[in-house]
Design an enzyme around this catalytic site. Structure first.
Site: not given
Length: 310
Positions: A23, A165, A25
């Site tokens: 993921k 993240e 960010d």
DNA sequence: TTCCGACAGTGGGGTCGCAAT
DNA sequence: ATTGCGACCCCACTATCGGAA
């Protein structure tokens, strides 16, 4: 051209029918190429062409000239993507100014929605990712969003260990949907800890009781202000908490920091402790994406300190 | 009947630009 | 010169309603 969005879950798993990606960010970016014309757009369809000219140019230089891509634009702080660093670039709307910015950015591309005039959103994710390899030459600032098959739990643990993240889980056979979907799931690396409640802000609009809680923690005998939390309570909790707060009302701020000038806030004796979930500390010592998890009656306020990762 | 998805509304940190003070 | 506000980026969450299951 709404982008597909992931649903947050706390139910982490491994499964052979799912793939797992890091993921990032950063800022979501849908990119379009139609012959000589290139366009970069935010998730809300705002232009980014002049914000990230190096990415705009790299896409324009690809041999393939008819596609729509989906990905995330990021900046780095060490090995982790840093939204706060990216923010120095986010707002720039002038190409020359963007080119002068010291913030290096990368476009992590994870999906292909259109190719050679065809809408391929209904093809399975694996197929789209495979076609993506034929369209994009992955040289900086264009980067591949690598994925792993099946091993969701391992991915998640590894991501959190590295300070990332989290992980996005995607159903390998799913089609691209232009909305939030359960076929994409967010496994976020969570932070949570206790904070002392040192005040509250006034409610806005239809909200009753209070707006947000002012949070703090002890450091060298002083209560340090750590920002606010304004979501996570239902109406019942909100009312009950508000009653507790009004009983503790006082005129002077309990914080050692300069909070006396804050507008629309009330201060309270700092003896209530609550658990708060958040994504990270900002550079300013505040909580990012805070949400209220509950009161802690088993903890003395003076024991509340800032927890730092081991 | 129950459950789920979509939407509106409220709350957070941060940055920038512009108008009001 | 300072302050306030809205518009953007990133969100989390609750309440509500209507249609799907």
């Amino acid at each position: 051209m709404d982008p597909m969005l992931a649903t947050l879950t706390a139910d982490y798993f491994s499964h052979p029918d799912w793939i797992f990606e890091r993921k990032f960010d950063g800022e979501r970016c849908i990119s379009f190429r139609d012959g000589n014309r290139t366009r970069l757009r935010t998730r809300n369809n705002k232009p980014l062409d002049s914000t990230y000219p190096e990415i705009f140019d790299a896409l324009g230089a690809l041999a393939a000239d008819n596609f729509v891509l989906d990905g995330e634009i990021v900046a780095f702080e060490g090995t982790a993507t840093s939204f706060s660093r990216l923010q120095e670039r986010l707002q720039i709307r002038d190409r020359e100014e963007a080119e002068r910015s010291p913030v290096r950015v990368y476009y992590y591309i994870f999906d292909l929605m259109y190719l050679e005039g065809y809408d391929i959103c209904s093809l399975p994710l694996r197929t789209r990712k495979s076609l993506l390899e034929d369209v994009v030459v992955f040289e900086d600032p264009l980067r591949r969003s690598a994925h792993r098959d099946g091993a969701g739990l391992e991915c998640y643990r590894e991501a959190c260990r590295k300070g990332w993240e989290g992980v996005i889980a995607k159903r390998a056979g799913s089609r691209y949907l232009h909305k939030r979907s359960q076929d994409w799931l967010k496994f976020k690396c969570t932070n949570e800890q206790e904070f002392v409640i040192g005040g509250y802000s006034e409610p806005q609009g239809s909200r009753t009781g209070f707006g947000a809680l002012l949070l703090g923690y002890y450091e060298e005998g002083r209560l340090r202000y750590a920002g606010k939390v304004g979501t996570g309570f239902d109406d019942r909790t909100l009312d009950a908490l508000y009653r507790e707060l009004t009983r503790r009302e006082r005129s002077d701020p309990p914080f050692g920091d300069d909070t006396g000038s804050m507008k629309g806030v009330h201060f309270v004796d700092p003896d209530l402790v609550c658990e708060v979930g958040f994504t990270e500390w900002t550079g300013d010592g505040k909580l990012r994406h805070p949400r209220f998890l509950g009161l802690r009656t088993d903890k003395d306020a003076h024991e509340v300190v800032r927890e730092r990762p081991a």
